[in-house]
Design an enzyme around this catalytic site. Structure first.
Site, short mmCIF file in Angstrom:
data_model
loop_
_atom_site.label_atom_id
_atom_site.label_comp_id
_atom_site.label_asym_id
_atom_site.label_seq_id
_atom_site.Cartn_x
_atom_site.Cartn_y
_atom_site.Cartn_z
CG ASN A 211 -0.20 -0.05 2.50
OD1 ASN A 211 0.55 0.86 2.81
ND2 ASN A 211 -0.37 -1.13 3.26
CB ILE A 309 -0.25 -6.20 14.70
CG1 ILE A 309 0.15 -7.17 13.58
CG2 ILE A 309 0.88 -6.04 15.69
CD1 ILE A 309 1.06 -6.58 12.54
CG PHE A 327 -2.38 6.04 13.60
CD1 PHE A 327 -2.43 7.32 13.04
CD2 PHE A 327 -1.45 5.78 14.59
CE1 PHE A 327 -1.56 8.31 13.47
CE2 PHE A 327 -0.57 6.77 15.01
CZ PHE A 327 -0.63 8.04 14.45
#
Ligand code: C5P
Length: 405
Positions: A211, A309, A327
């Site tokens: 990405n 994670i 985030f």
């Protein structure tokens, strides 16, 4: 004097950046360190042994086969006697020799004979730095635990522009202090984990899914936490950024490797998950390059979900960091979606940012974030990724400071 009583073996190799080494030696001496220099033959073309001997107030070692040197201080003792080995400037050549275990002069022999930590400050032409051979050598060295400071981006002595300038002596000093000096700041004695960058999920040996994450925000957070005295491990996917000074960097490629590296970095007081982890990986990546079949209309990849994670670490019972920050990159309803994500992932805070094309966050230097906690939410003023990182690090320090260490 943060480096009082600490011993640095400074290995100087032959690049134009060697002319900055006298300043580094001066700074190290001022910080209280004992400095002993080893110079390659090429290094002596750029700075004289006499200069470094005068500034370090010690003998300078240049010769592997010097009878007098070997009698006084053999090459094995040279490295054993040091708390840290620093290679500055580190040319493409010495990095290659270190990566491949060559030992054909005093500098490379000392580097091979040591089990002391090694910090390198690469300096070379941008094309030499970007060459796959150098990048492969850096990957090998990093995987072996060699620490890296720089190189910086800028004008080069050869007239070109790019990454390859040696880090400034003050930045190298900072990296040395963070390895050897007692940390100072509100996060001294605290451990932090940061994830950063994209992950690469292999399709076959030459192709992968990735990405657009640059890693700029995650790297800036790792640097900001270290600047406040934290002992920081940065687990990062492939990025083109220099390692933040004073941070332990663990390079990985896939989400699976990132999770393994994060588990290995625990326990920590605070964990910040800024990586753009691929949600999916190819169910079984091919061992050989996939070939297209002439006449066949298309091909399908079977994808399976990657481990989350952030959610895994936030869900740990024993060993959960006291503060887990995630985030949320959103393109619409930024705060609402982030609030839901905080609950879903089980983290303490979420920093939500707008990554719609109009916001220009991906790859850019500016970021607008909203902090969502159990107490509510607040919008931070737009700032550089470094501003956001500094604000987050201060907020983490305040929160951990309020809890007992
Ligand atoms: O679910 P989403 O990818 O939007 O969540 C973003 C947050 O979760 C980020 O903090 C990101 O680093 C983290 N994450 C993770 N592992 C994943 C996916 C996301 O740590 N597999």
């Amino acid at each position: 004097m943060p480096l009082q009583g600490r011993r640095v073996l400074l290995i100087v190799t032959g690049g134009i950046a060697a002319c900055k080494v006298p300043e580094l030696v001066r700074l190290l001496r001022k910080a209280g360190a004992a400095v002993r220099c080893v110079m390659t033959e090429a290094a002596q073309e750029f700075v004289t042994p006499l200069t470094l001997s005068a500034l370090s107030e010690d003998k300078v070692y240049t010769d592997l086969f010097s009878l007098t040197d070997e009698a006084e201080m053999g090459h094995i003792e040279l490295s054993r006697d040091a708390d840290l080995l620093v290679v500055a400037p580190a040319t493409a050549n010495v990095l290659a020799r270190l990566a491949h275990g060559l030992a054909d002069d005093l500098a490379s022999t000392v580097l091979l004979a040591t089990d002391t930590e090694v910090l390198v400050a690469p300096a070379m032409n941008v094309r030499m730095w970007e060459h796959p051979a150098t990048q492969a050598n850096m990957k090998t060295l990093r995987a072996r635990g060699v620490q890296v400071v720089g190189p910086d981006e800028g004008d080069m002595a050869c007239g070109e522009y790019g990454f390859g300038r040696m880090a400034e002596p003050a930045a190298i000093l900072k990296a040395i202090e963070s390895r050897l000096g007692a940390p100072t700041g509100p996060l001294a004695g605290r451990r932090a984990l940061v994830t950063s960058g994209p992950t690469h999920e292999p399709i076959d040996p030459v192709r992968y899914i990735a990405n657009r994450s640059s890693g700029k925000q995650g790297h800036a957070i790792a640097a900001a936490l270290a600047a406040l005295g934290a002992d920081v491990t940065l687990v990062t996917g492939p990025v083109t950024l220099p390692d933040p000074p004073g941070v332990r960097v663990v390079p990985i490629e896939s989400a699976h490797d990132m999770l393994t590296a994060c588990r290995a970095a625990l326990p920590v007081d605070a964990a910040v998950f800024a990586a753009a982890v691929a949600d999916w990986r190819v169910a079984s990546s091919a061992d050989q390059k996939l070939k297209k079949t002439p006449g066949e209309a298309g091909a399908a990849l079977e994808l399976v979900e990657n481990p989350d994670i952030l959610a895994t670490v936030a869900g740990l019972g024993e060993g959960r960091p006291s503060l887990v920050v995630g985030f949320a990159a959103e393109t619409e309803h930024v705060v609402d979606h982030a609030r839901a994500k905080r609950a879903r992932k089980g983290c303490d805070w979420i920093l939500a940012n707008d990554v719609s094309a109009a916001a220009g966050t991906f790859g850019g230097d500016l970021n607008t974030v909203h902090l969502i906690t159990s107490e509510g939410e607040e919008s931070w003023p737009p700032g550089s990724k470094a501003d956001v990182a500094a604000r987050l690090a201060r907020r983490i320090a305040d929160t951990l400071g309020a809890a007992s260490p």
